[in-house]
Design a protein around this motif. Sequence first.
Motif, PDB file in Angstrom:
ATOM      1  N   TRP A 112       2.373   3.915   4.147  1.00  0.00           N
ATOM      2  CA  TRP A 112       2.577   2.765   4.898  1.00  0.00           C
ATOM      3  C   TRP A 112       3.961   2.368   5.314  1.00  0.00           C
ATOM      4  N   LEU A 113       4.880   2.464   4.517  1.00  0.00           N
ATOM      5  CA  LEU A 113       6.467   2.227   5.099  1.00  0.00           C
ATOM      6  C   LEU A 113       6.760   2.978   6.266  1.00  0.00           C
ATOM      7  N   THR A 114       6.454   4.175   6.429  1.00  0.00           N
ATOM      8  CA  THR A 114       6.941   5.008   7.677  1.00  0.00           C
ATOM      9  C   THR A 114       5.965   4.616   8.941  1.00  0.00           C
ATOM     10  N   GLY A 115       5.038   3.675   8.756  1.00  0.00           N
ATOM     11  CA  GLY A 115       3.883   3.487   9.754  1.00  0.00           C
ATOM     12  C   GLY A 115       2.963   4.538   9.854  1.00  0.00           C
ATOM     13  N   GLN A 116       2.518   5.449   8.675  1.00  0.00           N
ATOM     14  CA  GLN A 116       1.598   6.286   9.049  1.00  0.00           C
ATOM     15  C   GLN A 116       0.314   5.830   9.005  1.00  0.00           C
ATOM     16  N   PHE A 117      -0.095   4.676   8.373  1.00  0.00           N
ATOM     17  CA  PHE A 117      -1.478   4.234   7.881  1.00  0.00           C
ATOM     18  C   PHE A 117      -1.425   2.923   7.729  1.00  0.00           C
ATOM     19  N   VAL A 118      -2.419   2.023   7.704  1.00  0.00           N
ATOM     20  CA  VAL A 118      -2.494   0.721   7.347  1.00  0.00           C
ATOM     21  C   VAL A 118      -3.148   0.368   6.214  1.00  0.00           C
ATOM     22  N   LEU A 119      -2.772  -0.296   5.343  1.00  0.00           N
ATOM     23  CA  LEU A 119      -3.206  -0.698   4.138  1.00  0.00           C
ATOM     24  C   LEU A 119      -4.583  -1.841   4.191  1.00  0.00           C
ATOM     25  N   TYR A 120      -5.508  -1.705   3.117  1.00  0.00           N
ATOM     26  CA  TYR A 120      -6.564  -2.777   3.334  1.00  0.00           C
ATOM     27  C   TYR A 120      -6.141  -3.662   1.841  1.00  0.00           C
ATOM     28  N   SER A 121      -6.859  -4.578   1.836  1.00  0.00           N
ATOM     29  CA  SER A 121      -6.418  -5.521   0.920  1.00  0.00           C
ATOM     30  C   SER A 121      -6.523  -5.353  -0.515  1.00  0.00           C
ATOM     31  N   GLY A 122      -7.517  -4.450  -0.785  1.00  0.00           N
ATOM     32  CA  GLY A 122      -7.671  -3.803  -2.206  1.00  0.00           C
ATOM     33  C   GLY A 122      -6.369  -2.840  -2.544  1.00  0.00           C
ATOM     34  N   GLU A 123      -5.951  -2.132  -1.574  1.00  0.00           N
ATOM     35  CA  GLU A 123      -4.855  -1.268  -1.847  1.00  0.00           C
ATOM     36  C   GLU A 123      -3.412  -2.106  -2.081  1.00  0.00           C
ATOM     37  N   LEU A 124      -3.500  -3.143  -1.107  1.00  0.00           N
ATOM     38  CA  LEU A 124      -2.234  -4.094  -1.368  1.00  0.00           C
ATOM     39  C   LEU A 124      -2.044  -4.771  -2.763  1.00  0.00           C
ATOM     40  N   LYS A 125      -3.497  -5.283  -3.126  1.00  0.00           N
ATOM     41  CA  LYS A 125      -3.320  -6.008  -4.410  1.00  0.00           C
ATOM     42  C   LYS A 125      -3.173  -5.028  -5.691  1.00  0.00           C
ATOM     43  N   THR A 126      -3.526  -3.880  -5.609  1.00  0.00           N
ATOM     44  CA  THR A 126      -3.076  -2.579  -6.493  1.00  0.00           C
ATOM     45  C   THR A 126      -1.872  -2.135  -6.720  1.00  0.00           C
ATOM     46  N   LEU A 127      -1.146  -1.951  -5.385  1.00  0.00           N
ATOM     47  CA  LEU A 127       0.042  -1.724  -5.247  1.00  0.00           C
ATOM     48  C   LEU A 127       1.007  -2.804  -5.823  1.00  0.00           C
ATOM     49  N   THR A 128       0.537  -3.827  -5.411  1.00  0.00           N
ATOM     50  CA  THR A 128       1.559  -5.102  -5.783  1.00  0.00           C
ATOM     51  C   THR A 128       1.655  -5.338  -7.324  1.00  0.00           C
ATOM     52  N   ALA A 129       0.301  -5.036  -7.897  1.00  0.00           N
ATOM     53  CA  ALA A 129       0.147  -5.192  -9.224  1.00  0.00           C
ATOM     54  C   ALA A 129       1.120  -4.111 -10.112  1.00  0.00           C
ATOM     55  N   ALA A 130       1.167  -2.951  -9.179  1.00  0.00           N
ATOM     56  CA  ALA A 130       1.945  -1.701 -10.029  1.00  0.00           C
ATOM     57  C   ALA A 130       3.513  -1.836  -9.631  1.00  0.00           C
ATOM     58  N   GLY A 131       3.821  -2.844  -8.861  1.00  0.00           N
ATOM     59  CA  GLY A 131       5.425  -3.421  -9.005  1.00  0.00           C
ATOM     60  C   GLY A 131       5.828  -3.059  -7.524  1.00  0.00           C
ATOM     61  N   TYR A 132       5.153  -2.651  -6.550  1.00  0.00           N
ATOM     62  CA  TYR A 132       5.771  -2.256  -5.389  1.00  0.00           C
ATOM     63  C   TYR A 132       5.864  -3.708  -4.724  1.00  0.00           C
ATOM     64  N   SER A 133       6.813  -3.748  -3.725  1.00  0.00           N
ATOM     65  CA  SER A 133       7.203  -5.159  -3.127  1.00  0.00           C
ATOM     66  C   SER A 133       6.606  -4.972  -1.459  1.00  0.00           C
ATOM     67  N   PHE A 134       6.152  -5.886  -1.133  1.00  0.00           N
ATOM     68  CA  PHE A 134       5.581  -6.025   0.185  1.00  0.00           C
ATOM     69  C   PHE A 134       6.010  -7.456   0.934  1.00  0.00           C
ATOM     70  N   PRO A 135       6.250  -7.269   2.121  1.00  0.00           N
ATOM     71  CA  PRO A 135       6.718  -8.466   2.798  1.00  0.00           C
ATOM     72  C   PRO A 135       5.506  -9.345   3.050  1.00  0.00           C
ATOM     73  N   ALA A 136       5.759 -10.834   3.074  1.00  0.00           N
ATOM     74  CA  ALA A 136       4.711 -11.682   3.396  1.00  0.00           C
ATOM     75  C   ALA A 136       4.189 -11.478   4.985  1.00  0.00           C
ATOM     76  N   GLY A 137       2.848 -11.433   5.076  1.00  0.00           N
ATOM     77  CA  GLY A 137       2.495 -11.587   6.420  1.00  0.00           C
ATOM     78  C   GLY A 137       2.167 -10.213   7.162  1.00  0.00           C
ATOM     79  N   ILE A 138       2.130  -9.012   6.182  1.00  0.00           N
ATOM     80  CA  ILE A 138       1.881  -7.924   6.659  1.00  0.00           C
ATOM     81  C   ILE A 138       0.434  -7.869   7.209  1.00  0.00           C
ATOM     82  N   ARG A 139       0.073  -7.034   8.122  1.00  0.00           N
ATOM     83  CA  ARG A 139      -1.284  -6.844   8.812  1.00  0.00           C
ATOM     84  C   ARG A 139      -2.053  -5.739   7.969  1.00  0.00           C
ATOM     85  N   LEU A 140      -3.414  -5.969   7.651  1.00  0.00           N
ATOM     86  CA  LEU A 140      -4.241  -5.239   7.097  1.00  0.00           C
ATOM     87  C   LEU A 140      -5.516  -4.788   7.709  1.00  0.00           C
ATOM     88  N   LYS A 141      -5.995  -3.674   7.322  1.00  0.00           N
ATOM     89  CA  LYS A 141      -7.319  -3.285   7.855  1.00  0.00           C
ATOM     90  C   LYS A 141      -8.176  -3.980   7.232  1.00  0.00           C
TER      91      LYS A 141
END
Length: 104
Positions: free
Chosen positions: A1-30
């Motif tokens: 995701w960080l290198t622009g190779q794919f786009v996250l969907y809301s479930g992935e974002l939720k899981t990765l955020t819960a695992a401690g990864y940081s994401f900027p507000a307003g990212i676009r999702l599938k």
Amino acid sequence: WLTGQFVLYSGELKTLTAAGYSFPAGIRLKKKKNTKGSDADRFNPAEFPGFVPGKMVEEIGNKFCRIDPILDADYDAFMAKNRGQPTTLKSTEIFTKFAILNSI
């Protein structure tokens, strides 16, 4: 995701955020898990100039560790770097990842 190779969907974002990864507000999702994200939806660091990619890592004292999209090729490389261990990446692998990242 960080290198622009794919786009996250809301479930992935939720899981990765819960695992401690940081994401900027307003990212676009599938819209859905099994759909393809558009090129316009891919992460572009220029759109988030103050964003520092990273992860809170419990194994080393719940410390925020910055993610380098070139050197942190996988979780093992990321953890080795943050434990102060040498990387196993070869210079050709680093160059290839850098070239791919800069072509996006």
